[in-house]
Design a protein around this motif. Structure first.
Motif, PDB file in Angstrom:
ATOM      1  N   SER A   1       7.974 -10.022  -6.037  1.00  0.00           N
ATOM      2  CA  SER A   1       7.199  -8.776  -6.135  1.00  0.00           C
ATOM      3  C   SER A   1       7.295  -7.979  -4.837  1.00  0.00           C
ATOM      4  CB  SER A   1       5.732  -9.095  -6.449  1.00  0.00           C
ATOM      5  OG  SER A   1       5.604  -9.771  -7.681  1.00  0.00           O
ATOM      6  N   TYR A   2       7.199  -8.685  -3.696  1.00  0.00           N
ATOM      7  CA  TYR A   2       7.302  -8.011  -2.401  1.00  0.00           C
ATOM      8  C   TYR A   2       8.694  -7.420  -2.207  1.00  0.00           C
ATOM      9  CZ  TYR A   2       2.819  -9.856  -0.697  1.00  0.00           C
ATOM     10  OH  TYR A   2       1.486 -10.121  -0.507  1.00  0.00           O
ATOM     11  N   GLY A   3       9.729  -8.152  -2.661  1.00  0.00           N
ATOM     12  CA  GLY A   3      11.082  -7.640  -2.518  1.00  0.00           C
ATOM     13  C   GLY A   3      11.291  -6.353  -3.286  1.00  0.00           C
ATOM     14  N   VAL A   4      10.756  -6.299  -4.507  1.00  0.00           N
ATOM     15  CA  VAL A   4      10.846  -5.074  -5.306  1.00  0.00           C
ATOM     16  C   VAL A   4      10.063  -3.949  -4.633  1.00  0.00           C
ATOM     17  CG1 VAL A   4      10.201  -4.031  -7.513  1.00  0.00           C
ATOM     18  CG2 VAL A   4      11.218  -6.315  -7.465  1.00  0.00           C
ATOM     19  N   ALA A   5       8.861  -4.277  -4.142  1.00  0.00           N
ATOM     20  CA  ALA A   5       8.024  -3.267  -3.482  1.00  0.00           C
ATOM     21  C   ALA A   5       8.719  -2.699  -2.249  1.00  0.00           C
ATOM     22  CB  ALA A   5       6.681  -3.888  -3.089  1.00  0.00           C
ATOM     23  N   TRP A   6       9.409  -3.557  -1.497  1.00  0.00           N
ATOM     24  CA  TRP A   6      10.130  -3.078  -0.311  1.00  0.00           C
ATOM     25  C   TRP A   6      11.278  -2.157  -0.713  1.00  0.00           C
ATOM     26  CZ3 TRP A   6      10.300  -2.247   4.698  1.00  0.00           C
ATOM     27  CH2 TRP A   6      11.543  -2.039   5.304  1.00  0.00           C
ATOM     28  N   ARG A   7      12.099  -2.563  -1.653  1.00  0.00           N
ATOM     29  CA  ARG A   7      13.282  -1.790  -2.022  1.00  0.00           C
ATOM     30  C   ARG A   7      12.933  -0.456  -2.672  1.00  0.00           C
ATOM     31  NH1 ARG A   7      14.724  -6.814  -3.924  1.00  0.00           N
ATOM     32  NH2 ARG A   7      14.406  -6.149  -6.100  1.00  0.00           N
ATOM     33  N   LEU A   8      11.922  -0.448  -3.530  1.00  0.00           N
ATOM     34  CA  LEU A   8      11.629   0.755  -4.301  1.00  0.00           C
ATOM     35  C   LEU A   8      10.622   1.692  -3.642  1.00  0.00           C
ATOM     36  CD1 LEU A   8      11.426  -0.648  -7.952  1.00  0.00           C
ATOM     37  CD2 LEU A   8      13.403   0.231  -6.706  1.00  0.00           C
ATOM     38  N   ILE A  47       1.161   6.257   6.305  1.00  0.00           N
ATOM     39  CA  ILE A  47       1.208   5.304   5.199  1.00  0.00           C
ATOM     40  C   ILE A  47       0.514   5.875   3.966  1.00  0.00           C
ATOM     41  CG2 ILE A  47       0.493   3.009   4.431  1.00  0.00           C
ATOM     42  CD1 ILE A  47       0.665   2.124   7.368  1.00  0.00           C
ATOM     43  N   GLU A  48      -0.636   6.512   4.162  1.00  0.00           N
ATOM     44  CA  GLU A  48      -1.368   7.100   3.033  1.00  0.00           C
ATOM     45  C   GLU A  48      -0.554   8.187   2.352  1.00  0.00           C
ATOM     46  OE1 GLU A  48      -5.845   6.375   4.884  1.00  0.00           O
ATOM     47  OE2 GLU A  48      -4.821   8.285   5.146  1.00  0.00           O
ATOM     48  N   SER A  49       0.151   8.985   3.136  1.00  0.00           N
ATOM     49  CA  SER A  49       1.010  10.030   2.560  1.00  0.00           C
ATOM     50  C   SER A  49       2.157   9.414   1.765  1.00  0.00           C
ATOM     51  CB  SER A  49       1.570  10.924   3.674  1.00  0.00           C
ATOM     52  OG  SER A  49       0.529  11.594   4.362  1.00  0.00           O
ATOM     53  N   ALA A  50       2.710   8.320   2.283  1.00  0.00           N
ATOM     54  CA  ALA A  50       3.802   7.646   1.575  1.00  0.00           C
ATOM     55  C   ALA A  50       3.316   7.058   0.252  1.00  0.00           C
ATOM     56  CB  ALA A  50       4.398   6.551   2.456  1.00  0.00           C
ATOM     57  N   MET A  51       2.086   6.534   0.238  1.00  0.00           N
ATOM     58  CA  MET A  51       1.555   5.907  -0.972  1.00  0.00           C
ATOM     59  C   MET A  51       1.435   6.888  -2.118  1.00  0.00           C
ATOM     60  SD  MET A  51      -1.400   3.383   0.554  1.00  0.00           S
ATOM     61  CE  MET A  51      -2.043   3.040  -1.074  1.00  0.00           C
ATOM     62  N   VAL A  52       1.174   8.154  -1.791  1.00  0.00           N
ATOM     63  CA  VAL A  52       1.041   9.164  -2.844  1.00  0.00           C
ATOM     64  C   VAL A  52       2.333   9.271  -3.650  1.00  0.00           C
ATOM     65  CG1 VAL A  52       0.681  11.624  -3.285  1.00  0.00           C
ATOM     66  CG2 VAL A  52      -0.684  10.458  -1.545  1.00  0.00           C
ATOM     67  N   ALA A  53       3.463   9.116  -2.972  1.00  0.00           N
ATOM     68  CA  ALA A  53       4.764   9.254  -3.643  1.00  0.00           C
ATOM     69  C   ALA A  53       5.268   7.952  -4.256  1.00  0.00           C
ATOM     70  CB  ALA A  53       5.794   9.779  -2.647  1.00  0.00           C
ATOM     71  N   TRP A  54       4.598   6.826  -3.958  1.00  0.00           N
ATOM     72  CA  TRP A  54       5.063   5.552  -4.501  1.00  0.00           C
ATOM     73  C   TRP A  54       4.886   5.529  -6.012  1.00  0.00           C
ATOM     74  CZ3 TRP A  54       2.470   1.733  -0.517  1.00  0.00           C
ATOM     75  CH2 TRP A  54       3.202   1.796   0.676  1.00  0.00           C
ATOM     76  N   SER A  55       5.857   5.003  -6.722  1.00  0.00           N
ATOM     77  CA  SER A  55       5.785   4.880  -8.169  1.00  0.00           C
ATOM     78  C   SER A  55       4.947   3.657  -8.546  1.00  0.00           C
ATOM     79  CB  SER A  55       7.193   4.736  -8.741  1.00  0.00           C
ATOM     80  OG  SER A  55       7.822   3.568  -8.216  1.00  0.00           O
ATOM     81  N   GLY A  56       4.545   3.618  -9.812  1.00  0.00           N
ATOM     82  CA  GLY A  56       3.804   2.463 -10.298  1.00  0.00           C
ATOM     83  C   GLY A  56       2.297   2.626 -10.195  1.00  0.00           C
ATOM     84  N   GLY A  57       1.597   1.660 -10.740  1.00  0.00           N
ATOM     85  CA  GLY A  57       0.142   1.680 -10.729  1.00  0.00           C
ATOM     86  C   GLY A  57      -0.446   1.010  -9.503  1.00  0.00           C
ATOM     87  N   ALA A  58      -1.742   0.675  -9.607  1.00  0.00           N
ATOM     88  CA  ALA A  58      -2.455   0.100  -8.464  1.00  0.00           C
ATOM     89  C   ALA A  58      -1.841  -1.223  -8.025  1.00  0.00           C
ATOM     90  CB  ALA A  58      -3.933  -0.084  -8.813  1.00  0.00           C
ATOM     91  N   LEU A  82       1.860  -2.156  -0.174  1.00  0.00           N
ATOM     92  CA  LEU A  82       0.999  -2.129   1.012  1.00  0.00           C
ATOM     93  C   LEU A  82       0.885  -3.520   1.625  1.00  0.00           C
ATOM     94  CD1 LEU A  82      -0.757  -0.289   2.749  1.00  0.00           C
ATOM     95  CD2 LEU A  82      -2.679  -0.799   1.244  1.00  0.00           C
ATOM     96  N   ALA A  83       0.905  -4.549   0.784  1.00  0.00           N
ATOM     97  CA  ALA A  83       0.783  -5.925   1.281  1.00  0.00           C
ATOM     98  C   ALA A  83       2.012  -6.319   2.101  1.00  0.00           C
ATOM     99  CB  ALA A  83       0.582  -6.881   0.117  1.00  0.00           C
ATOM    100  N   VAL A  84       3.220  -6.017   1.591  1.00  0.00           N
ATOM    101  CA  VAL A  84       4.419  -6.398   2.344  1.00  0.00           C
ATOM    102  C   VAL A  84       4.526  -5.581   3.627  1.00  0.00           C
ATOM    103  CG1 VAL A  84       5.982  -4.786   1.161  1.00  0.00           C
ATOM    104  CG2 VAL A  84       6.890  -6.880   2.162  1.00  0.00           C
ATOM    105  N   LEU A  85       4.117  -4.318   3.585  1.00  0.00           N
ATOM    106  CA  LEU A  85       4.114  -3.496   4.793  1.00  0.00           C
ATOM    107  C   LEU A  85       3.140  -4.059   5.816  1.00  0.00           C
ATOM    108  CD1 LEU A  85       4.836  -0.972   6.422  1.00  0.00           C
ATOM    109  CD2 LEU A  85       3.095   0.273   5.119  1.00  0.00           C
ATOM    110  N   SER A  86       1.967  -4.466   5.367  1.00  0.00           N
ATOM    111  CA  SER A  86       0.961  -5.009   6.282  1.00  0.00           C
ATOM    112  C   SER A  86       1.439  -6.307   6.917  1.00  0.00           C
ATOM    113  CB  SER A  86      -0.354  -5.238   5.536  1.00  0.00           C
ATOM    114  OG  SER A  86      -1.363  -5.669   6.416  1.00  0.00           O
ATOM    115  N   VAL A 126       8.546   0.940  -0.042  1.00  0.00           N
ATOM    116  CA  VAL A 126       8.336   0.969   1.407  1.00  0.00           C
ATOM    117  C   VAL A 126       9.582   1.441   2.156  1.00  0.00           C
ATOM    118  CG1 VAL A 126       7.627  -0.358   3.426  1.00  0.00           C
ATOM    119  CG2 VAL A 126       6.646  -0.886   1.193  1.00  0.00           C
ATOM    120  N   LYS A 127      10.728   0.857   1.874  1.00  0.00           N
ATOM    121  CA  LYS A 127      11.944   1.206   2.609  1.00  0.00           C
ATOM    122  C   LYS A 127      12.326   2.681   2.470  1.00  0.00           C
ATOM    123  CE  LYS A 127      16.804  -0.015   3.280  1.00  0.00           C
ATOM    124  NZ  LYS A 127      17.890  -0.966   2.940  1.00  0.00           N
TER     125      LYS A 127
END
Length: 428
Positions: A101-108, A127-138, A145-149, A110-111
């Motif tokens: 899950s973290y690997g997918v989150a990084w590739r799609l 980070i908050e600005s980037a989250m607005v553009a992130w795809s997917g749900g909560a 956010l977890a892998v970034l942290s 965070v990176k």
């Protein structure tokens, strides 16, 4: 001039003023910029030298002052570079399914949005600005956010940055807009669902999910020896989840604790049929050919899309069968701690989401207060009758506020305080 540069060498003299440059700053004629070089800890734990260039001397001085004060030069490393170095440490400390899950989150997520930025320039608003553009749900955004942290935590512990800005970012709410209670099946829908699945391994598997509340991976990993038919108890002590390459890996349950779930009468025939002719170490719920069952191949085998349409629940998920078990446990009168222990929830707060105790709370509270007010009125009428005031006619339509003032005087003083009486001699 051979050897170490001195204050008189061209690189140590400011060409714009002709004066010697401060210690730690030199002029790069090839780049027409001021350069600073600072030695700090490397990623491997040794020492490393980093350099940066600036257009003005003032900028070079300010940055040099920060670094001398403790700013680590490795902070100029990009998040992408740090991920390449630190990801193995993260991967080794988490479950394989979480690593996927973290690997997918990084590739799609965070990176693409933050990977090119330096560690020391990443901020909470960024980070908050980037989250607005992130795809997917909560859930998907929380994984990102977890892998970034975790990455920034590692950089902080390595003294590359002073703090982890991801910890200041509010996580998207995982609370579903629709209550898990409303996602649960009714008893009639449970019977219809199981009746539509042909008798055999798949009906047994789905019966186990809905009548035990086990997670799909826990039911898949269940062995014959885990079922105590005499005590009517099933021991849940392992789970199967996909690894980084899709392979199934056996591990402890999500809570890392073993637990017991009841073997109810509705499930017993399915469990007995599944265990017949097997050894204690054999899988209880296996496929038609003896292979491992997963929720994915089980869904394909029973044609899950048509099945849920048939029971009028086109949005039904496998995990909703777990919601169903928790809800019917509460409806049957089980206590919240018992439901928590049976489901293996990490906190009582999660468990209480399945209780209907809060449904209709406004109606129950209103009815209780209406009864109290009614009893207060009856008590007042009885008191007046005893003192001879019963003959006084009650106004058909009392003036506004009269009933309320009378109620306040007659209800228990600990519930509503009586107003202070004013003496006739006092003015308002």
């Amino acid at each position: 001039m051979a050897g170490r540069p001195t204050k008189d060498t061209p690189s140590r003299v400011d060409p714009r003023t002709g004066r010697p440059l401060p210690e730690g700053i030199r002029w790069r004629a090839d780049r027409q910029r001021y350069q600073i070089r600072v030695v700090g800890p490397s990623v491997d734990g040794g020492a490393a030298e980093r350099s940066r260039t600036f257009l003005t001397l003032a900028e070079a001085k300010r940055e040099l002052a920060k670094m001398v004060a403790g700013r680590n030069p490795n902070g100029s490393m990009t998040l992408d570079q740090w991920y390449d170095k630190y990801w193995p440490a993260i991967e080794s400390s988490i479950r394989p399914a979480t690593a996927r899950s973290y690997g997918v989150a990084w590739r799609l997520r965070v990176k693409p949005s933050l990977g090119r930025h330096r560690l020391d320039e990443i901020t909470s608003p960024m980070i908050e600005s980037a989250m607005v553009a992130w795809s997917g749900g909560a859930s998907a955004k929380n994984d990102a956010l977890a892998v970034l942290s975790r990455l920034l935590d590692g950089a902080r512990r390595s003294r590359f940055i002073d703090y982890n800005p991801a910890r200041e970012v509010k996580r998207p709410s995982m609370r579903e807009s629709i209550s898990p209670v409303s996602r649960a099946l009714t008893l009639e829908q449970i019977a219809t669902l199981l009746g539509l699945i042909p008798d055999g391994v798949y009906r047994r598997y789905f019966a186990a999910l809905v009548y035990t509340g086990m997670r799909a991976g826990e039911a898949t990993a269940l062995r014959v020896g885990d079922v105590d038919f005499g005590r009517a108890v099933i021991r849940v002590s392992r789970s199967l989840s996909p690894g980084m390459r899709g392979e199934l890996i056996e591990q402890s349950p999500k809570s890392h604790k073993s637990r017991d779930v009841p073997l109810i009468d509705a499930l017993r025939p399915y469990a007995e049929a599944a265990a017949r002719g097997k050894r204690g170490s054999d899988l209880l719920f296996d496929g038609p050919d003896g292979g491992r069952l997963t929720n994915h191949n089980a869904r394909r085998a029973v044609n899950w899309e048509e099945l849920r349409e048939a029971i009028g629940r086109p949005d039904l998920r496998i995990h909703d069968l777990r919601h169903t078990f928790a809800t019917i446990l509460f409806d049957a009168g089980a206590t919240a701690p018992d439901v928590q222990a049976t489901l293996g929830h990490s906190s009582l707060q999660v468990t209480e989401r399945y209780s209907r105790a809060r449904e209709g709370v406004a109606l129950r509270a209103g009815a209780a207060l209406n009864d109290a007010l009614k009893r207060a009125d009856e008590s007042t009428d009885a008191s007046r009758a005893k003192t001879g005031t019963q003959h006084e006619a009650k106004p058909a339509h009392p003036e506004p506020g009269m009933a309320q003032r009378r109620t306040r005087r007659t209800i228990n003083g600990t519930l509503m305080a009586q107003p202070h009486r004013r003496s006739r001699g006092m003015t308002r």
